[in-house]
Design an enzyme around this catalytic site. Structure first.
Site, PDB file in Angstrom:
ATOM      1  N   THR A  29       0.780  -1.248   0.000  1.00 38.87           N
ATOM      2  CA  THR A  29       0.000   0.000   0.000  1.00 38.87           C
ATOM      3  C   THR A  29       0.812   1.299   0.000  1.00 38.87           C
ATOM      4  O   THR A  29       1.877   1.376   0.592  1.00 38.87           O
ATOM      5  CB  THR A  29      -0.937   0.008   1.234  1.00 38.87           C
ATOM      6  OG1 THR A  29      -1.645  -1.214   1.269  1.00 38.87           O
ATOM      7  CG2 THR A  29      -1.919   1.147   1.208  1.00 38.87           C
ATOM      8  N   THR A  51      -2.189   1.641   6.336  1.00 39.90           N
ATOM      9  CA  THR A  51      -1.463   0.578   5.654  1.00 39.90           C
ATOM     10  C   THR A  51      -1.282  -0.568   6.628  1.00 39.90           C
ATOM     11  O   THR A  51      -1.282  -0.353   7.841  1.00 39.90           O
ATOM     12  CB  THR A  51      -0.088   1.078   5.151  1.00 39.90           C
ATOM     13  OG1 THR A  51       0.759  -0.047   4.882  1.00 39.90           O
ATOM     14  CG2 THR A  51       0.627   1.954   6.170  1.00 39.90           C
ATOM     15  N   GLY A  52      -1.154  -1.775   6.108  1.00 37.58           N
ATOM     16  CA  GLY A  52      -0.972  -2.922   6.990  1.00 37.58           C
ATOM     17  C   GLY A  52      -1.917  -4.047   6.622  1.00 37.58           C
ATOM     18  O   GLY A  52      -2.450  -4.089   5.502  1.00 37.58           O
ATOM     19  N   HIS A  53      -2.144  -4.943   7.562  1.00 34.33           N
ATOM     20  CA  HIS A  53      -2.963  -6.124   7.301  1.00 34.33           C
ATOM     21  C   HIS A  53      -4.425  -5.727   7.134  1.00 34.33           C
ATOM     22  O   HIS A  53      -5.103  -5.348   8.095  1.00 34.33           O
ATOM     23  CB  HIS A  53      -2.781  -7.118   8.452  1.00 34.33           C
ATOM     24  CG  HIS A  53      -3.537  -8.385   8.245  1.00 34.33           C
ATOM     25  ND1 HIS A  53      -4.335  -8.945   9.205  1.00 34.33           N
ATOM     26  CD2 HIS A  53      -3.638  -9.195   7.153  1.00 34.33           C
ATOM     27  CE1 HIS A  53      -4.880 -10.058   8.748  1.00 34.33           C
ATOM     28  NE2 HIS A  53      -4.467 -10.228   7.502  1.00 34.33           N
ATOM     29  N   GLY A  54      -4.916  -5.823   5.905  1.00 27.67           N
ATOM     30  CA  GLY A  54      -6.229  -5.287   5.557  1.00 27.67           C
ATOM     31  C   GLY A  54      -7.375  -5.823   6.382  1.00 27.67           C
ATOM     32  O   GLY A  54      -8.256  -5.072   6.812  1.00 27.67           O
TER      33      GLY A  54
HETATM   34  N1  GLY Z   1      -3.566  -2.890   3.377  1.00 24.56           N
HETATM   35  C1  GLY Z   1      -3.708  -3.447   2.122  1.00 24.56           C
HETATM   36  C2  GLY Z   1      -4.451  -4.686   2.074  1.00 24.56           C
HETATM   37  O1  GLY Z   1      -4.479  -5.436   3.042  1.00 24.56           O
HETATM   38  O2  GLY Z   1      -5.040  -4.962   1.055  1.00 24.56           O
END
Ligand code: GLY
Length: 309
Positions: free
Chosen positions: A169, A220-223
């Protein structure tokens, strides 16, 4: 009232061989966005311009350089939001588009909707004259090799956010000389995601949010973790309760870590120009420009500065 822009190139365990290019890329994008603000452009124009620069830079996971899903395809998500009116536009699972952030802006400005997905987003792009690019143009050799090496989503996610191997991201937030804030976020998502998986990025209040009454955030990070705690809006709710943008970000990222074991990062700007860049991953490349001074960093608590001429 001073104008400020902050950008990030994704929170994850950025390996040493990508570190310099990541920092150089965010510095260049922040300067590009700030140039828009200096010419009395809007915060919205500035964040779009900065994110386009990051999408065009193959070091980052957005636009050119996006990661691949289980079928080896690029599927990208993006959002943009105007804090003055709460107008927002988003696209999800788009293919063959070089700059998803600009398509998101077109959704905001040229349709009655907030988000278009997959084929519909691509059809809309065609009707407004956005040229399609071949997937091969968006996929880097680096990504193709990494995808071959790590064809396992669960391992991939752990590695992305706790160790290494993938990008995550890009985003920008800004406040302009009129006191309007805006945010934009764009991503290729997580490598080896299921076909059709949509993360936090295009979800309003998760991957980004902007409101002139409290500020703008890009996450940003784990969606999946960001979605569960609606991270962007969570940070702004702490700001509304009187916390500084930095404390609000830190509290919210800590909460995400404790509540759903998710790691990530956020950039925030307030309508009076206070800003913060925080993350709970190993590294995040970020840069900000305020009053002709460029700030940037990569490691936790690192803040360097350069005076711009
Ligand atoms: N932060 C981007 C995603 O997990 O898609």
């Amino acid at each position: 009232m001073s104008a400020v822009i902050v950008v990030h190139g994704g929170a994850w365990a950025i390996p040493n061989d990508l570190a310099k290019a990541s920092v150089d890329g965010v510095k260049a994008a922040a300067c590009e966005g700030f140039a828009v603000l200096q010419k009395k452009g809007t915060a919205l124009d500035a964040v779009e311009s900065a994110v386009r620069a990051l999408e065009d830079n193959a070091v980052f996971n957005a636009g050119h350089g996006a990661t691949l899903n289980t079928e080896g395809e690029v599927e990208m998500d993006a959002i943009i939001m105007d804090g003055k009116t709460l107008a927002c536009g988003a696209v999800s699972s788009v293919k063959n588009i070089a700059n998803p952030v600009s398509l998101a802006r077109a959704v905001m400005e040229k349709t009655d909707h907030v988000m278009l997905t997959d084929r519909g987003a691509n059809l809309f792009a065609k009707t407004i004259g956005v040229d399609a690019v071949s997937s091969e143009k968006l996929v880097t050799n680096y990504e193709r090799k990494e995808w071959e090496k790590h064809k396992n989503y669960v391992t991939g996610v752990k590695e992305d956010f706790n160790a290494r191997w993938a990008h995550d991201t890009v985003g920008a937030v800004a406040v302009d000389y009129a006191g309007n804030v805006a945010c934009a976020t764009s991503t290729g998502g997580i490598r080896n995601k299921m076909v059709g998986r949509v993360g936090d990025c295009p979800a309003v209040g998760c991957g980004g949010y902007a409101d002139n009454l409290c500020g703008a955030v890009s996450c940003t990070g784990h969606g999946e973790s960001i979605l569960k705690v609606t991270l962007a809006r969570l940070i702004l709710s702490h700001v509304e309760q009187g916390k500084s943008v930095e404390v609000a970000s830190k509290i919210s990222l800590k909460y995400m870590g404790e509540r759903v074991r998710g790691a990530g990062g956020a950039i925030v700007v307030s309508p009076i120009g206070q800003w913060a860049s925080t993350f709970t991953t190993e590294r995040m490349a970020w840069a900000a420009v305020e009053k002709n001074v460029l700030y940037y960093g990569l490691e936790p608590n690192e803040r360097r500065m350069e005076r711009l001429s």
